[in-house]
Motif scaffolding. Structure first.
Motif, PDB file in Angstrom:
ATOM      1  N   UNK A  51     -90.303  58.705 -46.989  1.00 47.69           N
ATOM      2  CA  UNK A  51     -90.046  57.444 -47.098  1.00 47.69           C
ATOM      3  C   UNK A  51     -88.640  56.756 -47.813  1.00 47.69           C
ATOM      4  N   UNK A  52     -88.367  57.853 -48.824  1.00 49.65           N
ATOM      5  CA  UNK A  52     -87.041  57.666 -49.348  1.00 49.65           C
ATOM      6  C   UNK A  52     -85.816  57.866 -48.644  1.00 49.65           C
ATOM      7  N   UNK A  53     -86.030  58.975 -47.643  1.00 51.32           N
ATOM      8  CA  UNK A  53     -85.034  59.135 -46.460  1.00 51.32           C
ATOM      9  C   UNK A  53     -85.045  57.727 -45.565  1.00 51.32           C
ATOM     10  N   UNK A  54     -85.973  57.322 -45.278  1.00 51.81           N
ATOM     11  CA  UNK A  54     -86.086  56.098 -44.502  1.00 51.81           C
ATOM     12  C   UNK A  54     -85.478  54.893 -44.955  1.00 51.81           C
ATOM     13  N   UNK A  55     -85.792  54.943 -46.213  1.00 47.10           N
ATOM     14  CA  UNK A  55     -85.090  53.792 -47.386  1.00 47.10           C
ATOM     15  C   UNK A  55     -83.538  53.760 -47.303  1.00 47.10           C
ATOM     16  N   UNK A  56     -83.011  55.013 -47.471  1.00 44.16           N
ATOM     17  CA  UNK A  56     -81.655  55.372 -47.302  1.00 44.16           C
ATOM     18  C   UNK A  56     -80.925  55.024 -46.054  1.00 44.16           C
ATOM     19  N   UNK A  57     -81.764  55.404 -44.810  1.00 46.29           N
ATOM     20  CA  UNK A  57     -81.085  55.051 -43.574  1.00 46.29           C
ATOM     21  C   UNK A  57     -81.110  53.463 -43.367  1.00 46.29           C
TER      22      UNK A  57
ATOM     23  N   UNK B 292     -80.500  51.428 -45.598  1.00 47.16           N
ATOM     24  CA  UNK B 292     -79.398  50.746 -46.155  1.00 47.16           C
ATOM     25  C   UNK B 292     -78.101  50.815 -45.450  1.00 47.16           C
ATOM     26  N   UNK B 293     -78.096  51.878 -44.556  1.00 48.26           N
ATOM     27  CA  UNK B 293     -76.968  52.028 -43.764  1.00 48.26           C
ATOM     28  C   UNK B 293     -76.802  51.186 -42.590  1.00 48.26           C
ATOM     29  N   UNK B 294     -78.045  50.733 -42.229  1.00 51.44           N
ATOM     30  CA  UNK B 294     -77.912  49.868 -41.056  1.00 51.44           C
ATOM     31  C   UNK B 294     -77.603  48.424 -41.347  1.00 51.44           C
ATOM     32  N   UNK B 295     -76.896  47.688 -40.444  1.00 48.25           N
ATOM     33  CA  UNK B 295     -76.668  46.388 -40.388  1.00 48.25           C
ATOM     34  C   UNK B 295     -77.638  45.433 -40.320  1.00 48.25           C
ATOM     35  N   UNK B 296     -77.719  44.167 -40.753  1.00 44.99           N
ATOM     36  CA  UNK B 296     -78.715  43.335 -41.072  1.00 44.99           C
ATOM     37  C   UNK B 296     -79.315  43.063 -39.767  1.00 44.99           C
ATOM     38  N   UNK B 297     -78.653  43.104 -38.567  1.00 52.47           N
ATOM     39  CA  UNK B 297     -78.977  42.563 -37.242  1.00 52.47           C
ATOM     40  C   UNK B 297     -79.306  43.856 -36.357  1.00 52.47           C
ATOM     41  N   UNK B 298     -79.503  44.970 -36.881  1.00 52.63           N
ATOM     42  CA  UNK B 298     -79.875  46.094 -36.259  1.00 52.63           C
ATOM     43  C   UNK B 298     -81.382  46.291 -35.564  1.00 52.63           C
TER      44      UNK B 298
ATOM     45  N   UNK C 109     -89.424  45.727 -42.404  1.00 49.54           N
ATOM     46  CA  UNK C 109     -89.433  47.345 -42.515  1.00 49.54           C
ATOM     47  C   UNK C 109     -88.983  47.610 -43.789  1.00 49.54           C
ATOM     48  N   UNK C 110     -87.973  47.122 -44.462  1.00 47.89           N
ATOM     49  CA  UNK C 110     -87.436  47.394 -45.819  1.00 47.89           C
ATOM     50  C   UNK C 110     -88.567  47.286 -46.691  1.00 47.89           C
ATOM     51  N   UNK C 111     -89.267  45.757 -46.825  1.00 47.42           N
ATOM     52  CA  UNK C 111     -90.248  45.702 -47.635  1.00 47.42           C
ATOM     53  C   UNK C 111     -91.666  46.899 -47.357  1.00 47.42           C
ATOM     54  N   UNK C 112     -91.960  46.827 -46.207  1.00 46.55           N
ATOM     55  CA  UNK C 112     -93.025  47.860 -45.964  1.00 46.55           C
ATOM     56  C   UNK C 112     -92.849  49.475 -46.772  1.00 46.55           C
ATOM     57  N   UNK C 113     -91.799  49.611 -46.560  1.00 45.44           N
ATOM     58  CA  UNK C 113     -91.306  50.972 -46.855  1.00 45.44           C
ATOM     59  C   UNK C 113     -91.001  50.962 -48.332  1.00 45.44           C
ATOM     60  N   UNK C 114     -90.762  49.824 -48.805  1.00 43.97           N
ATOM     61  CA  UNK C 114     -90.706  49.833 -50.775  1.00 43.97           C
ATOM     62  C   UNK C 114     -91.848  49.776 -51.093  1.00 43.97           C
ATOM     63  N   UNK C 115     -92.745  49.112 -50.307  1.00 46.04           N
ATOM     64  CA  UNK C 115     -94.281  49.028 -50.777  1.00 46.04           C
ATOM     65  C   UNK C 115     -94.995  50.306 -50.591  1.00 46.04           C
TER      66      UNK C 115
END
Length: 122
Positions: free
Chosen positions: A39-45, A47-53, A71-77
């Motif tokens: 999940x940390x890896x997904x979160x880092x990925x 961060x690299x994506x554009x907001x409209x990705x 998606x970010x909220x789900x991963x952070x949760x």
């Protein structure tokens, strides 16, 4: 001598049970740590994506489009939940280790008493 053997057997069984519980708790913590890493890896990925990705979430055999903020909220949760669970298991592991150490000391004490009794009897 029979009571001593019964006590030793009871303590030995308790020790083995605690070791099994410890093993199970350690395995669970390791699994959580693996999930945390993923999940940390997904979160880092993210961060690299554009907001409209475009982000897709797999639900069964289907990929559904998902908003980046969702998606970010789900991963952070998930990361928060996993962190709490890891702390809970670490506390449980500590408690089991303490109990195990106490039982081990009791076993050692009874063994030394038995050896003294045998030496006295000889």
């Amino acid at each position: 001598m029979g009571d001593l053997q019964k006590t030793m057997q009871g303590l030995s069984d308790a020790y083995q049970k605690l070791q099994g519980e410890l093993s199970t708790a350690v395995e669970a913590r390791e699994k959580l740590e693996s999930q945390q890493q993923e999940n940390t890896t997904v979160s880092k990925e993210f961060d690299l994506l554009a907001d409209d990705a475009n982000i897709y979430k797999q639900i069964g055999p289907v990929l559904l489009k998902q908003d980046k903020t969702e998606a970010v909220m789900a991963v952070n949760g998930r990361l928060e939940f996993i962190e709490k669970e890891i702390k809970r298991f670490e506390k449980q592991i500590e408690e089991i280790q303490e109990k195990s150490e106490k039982v081990k000391m009791e076993i050692i004490q009874i063994q030394s008493q038995a050896q003294q009794a045998q030496a006295t009897a000889s």
